[in-house]
Scaffold this motif. Structure first.
Motif, PDB file in Angstrom:
ATOM      1  N   ARG A   1     -15.839  10.875 -14.164  1.00  0.00           N
ATOM      2  CA  ARG A   1     -16.658   9.665 -14.020  1.00  0.00           C
ATOM      3  C   ARG A   1     -17.385   9.659 -12.674  1.00  0.00           C
ATOM      4  O   ARG A   1     -18.566   9.316 -12.592  1.00  0.00           O
TER       5      ARG A   1
ATOM      6  N   ARG B   1     -20.153  12.076 -12.869  1.00  0.00           N
ATOM      7  CA  ARG B   1     -21.225  11.490 -13.681  1.00  0.00           C
ATOM      8  C   ARG B   1     -22.128  10.612 -12.816  1.00  0.00           C
ATOM      9  O   ARG B   1     -23.356  10.688 -12.904  1.00  0.00           O
ATOM     10  N   LYS B   2     -21.508   9.811 -11.962  1.00  0.00           N
ATOM     11  CA  LYS B   2     -22.290   8.945 -11.070  1.00  0.00           C
ATOM     12  C   LYS B   2     -23.038   9.770 -10.021  1.00  0.00           C
ATOM     13  O   LYS B   2     -24.225   9.559  -9.789  1.00  0.00           O
TER      14      LYS B   2
ATOM     15  N   ILE C   1     -25.796  11.510 -14.357  1.00  0.00           N
ATOM     16  CA  ILE C   1     -25.791  11.954 -15.752  1.00  0.00           C
ATOM     17  C   ILE C   1     -25.977  10.734 -16.643  1.00  0.00           C
ATOM     18  O   ILE C   1     -25.208   9.776 -16.559  1.00  0.00           O
TER      19      ILE C   1
ATOM     20  N   ALA D   1     -24.465  15.753 -19.808  1.00  0.00           N
ATOM     21  CA  ALA D   1     -23.004  15.913 -19.676  1.00  0.00           C
ATOM     22  C   ALA D   1     -22.586  17.319 -20.084  1.00  0.00           C
ATOM     23  O   ALA D   1     -21.757  17.943 -19.417  1.00  0.00           O
TER      24      ALA D   1
ATOM     25  N   LEU E   1     -17.204  12.531 -17.744  1.00  0.00           N
ATOM     26  CA  LEU E   1     -18.576  13.032 -17.575  1.00  0.00           C
ATOM     27  C   LEU E   1     -19.529  12.484 -18.619  1.00  0.00           C
ATOM     28  O   LEU E   1     -20.688  12.209 -18.334  1.00  0.00           O
ATOM     29  N   SER E   2     -19.039  12.349 -19.837  1.00  0.00           N
ATOM     30  CA  SER E   2     -19.921  11.967 -20.945  1.00  0.00           C
ATOM     31  C   SER E   2     -19.957  10.459 -21.188  1.00  0.00           C
ATOM     32  O   SER E   2     -20.705  10.000 -22.036  1.00  0.00           O
ATOM     33  N   GLY E   3     -19.149   9.729 -20.479  1.00  0.00           N
ATOM     34  CA  GLY E   3     -19.100   8.292 -20.709  1.00  0.00           C
ATOM     35  C   GLY E   3     -18.308   7.931 -21.944  1.00  0.00           C
ATOM     36  O   GLY E   3     -18.546   6.906 -22.571  1.00  0.00           O
TER      37      GLY E   3
END
Length: 187
Positions: free
Chosen positions: A84, A87-88, A92, A98, A151-153
Motif C-alpha cells: 500500500r 502504491r502511494k 499507482i 500494479a 499494490l493493486s488496491g
C-alpha cells in the motif's frame, strides 16, 4: 506513472538495499523474531540472507506444530502495508500499473514474474526455489498475497502450481478487485 517508468529502467543500489531491508524487517516482525545483522551488505548479499532467514523462520514455525494462520496473517498484513505504501509512493492508479510494479519488485528479488492481460501468472525462474520446500513456499507466499493486495488496491494473487512442488514453473492468477460503480459513477 512516470516514477514507475523510471524505476523500471534504473533502480539505484541504495534503493534496492533499503527496500530489501524493509522486507526483512516486516518478515522478522511477522515471525516475531530479531533481525540478523544486515549492515554493509549489498543487495545481492541481502537477498541471499533473506532467502536463508525466511527458510529458517518458516521451517522452525512449521516444525513447531504451532498454527500457521497467525503467522500467515501477520505476513499478509505486513506485506499489505508495504504494498500500500509503494502504491502511494509510485502513484499507482490502475491494475496495469500494479502489474508493472509487481514485475519490477519481483525482478529485484530474482523472480521472473509474467502476467497476461487476463491475470494469468507464470513464474519460470524463482531465486527462492532453490532454498524453499513446497511447504515453506506456501507459508511465505502470504507475503506475495499481501504485497499484491496492497499494490493493486485489493487484488488477489493465487498460486495453483509451484516450482517448489516439482513443477517446471509457478502458475496462478492475479484477480482484480471488482468495484461496483454507483449510478453517479463513484465506487
Amino acid at each position: 506513472m512516470m516514477l514507475l517508468k523510471i524505476i523500471q529502467r534504473c533502480l539505484p543500489e541504495w534503493i534496492k538495499r533499503k527496500k530489501l531491508k524493509e522486507l526483512f524487517r516486516l518478515t522478522a516482525d511477522a515471525f516475531q523474531n530479531e533481525l540478523p545483522e544486515l549492515k554493509g551488505l549489498s543487495s545481492a548479499a541481502l537477498l541471499l540472507q533473506y532467502a536463508l532467514f525466511t527458510k529458517e523462520q518458516a521451517e522452525n514455525h512449521l516444525q513447531s506444530g504451532r498454527p500457521l494462520e497467525q503467522v500467515k496473517q501477520r505476513l499478509y498484513q505486513n506485506a499489505y502495508r508495504f504494498g500500500r505504501n509503494l502504491r502511494k509512493t509510485l502513484h499507482i492508479g490502475t491494475w496495469e500499473e500494479a502489474v508493472t510494479a509487481l514485475k519490477v519488485i519481483y525482478q529485484l528479488i530474482g523472480i521472473d514474474f509474467q502476467c497476461d492481460p487476463q491475470g494469468e501468472i507464470i513464474i519460470r525462474q524463482c531465486y527462492f526455489s532453490s532454498y524453499y520446500s513446497g511447504e515453506v513456499c506456501k507459508l511465505i507466499s502470504a507475503l506475495d498475497e499481501g504485497l499484491t493486495a496492497g499494490l493493486s488496491g485489493g487484488g488477489r494473487l493465487c498460486f495453483q502450481h509451484r516450482i517448489t512442488e516439482g513443477n517446471e514453473c509457478c502458475k496462478g492468477y492475479f484477480q482484480r478487485e471488482l468495484q461496483v460503480k454507483s449510478k453517479d459513477g463513484s465506487t
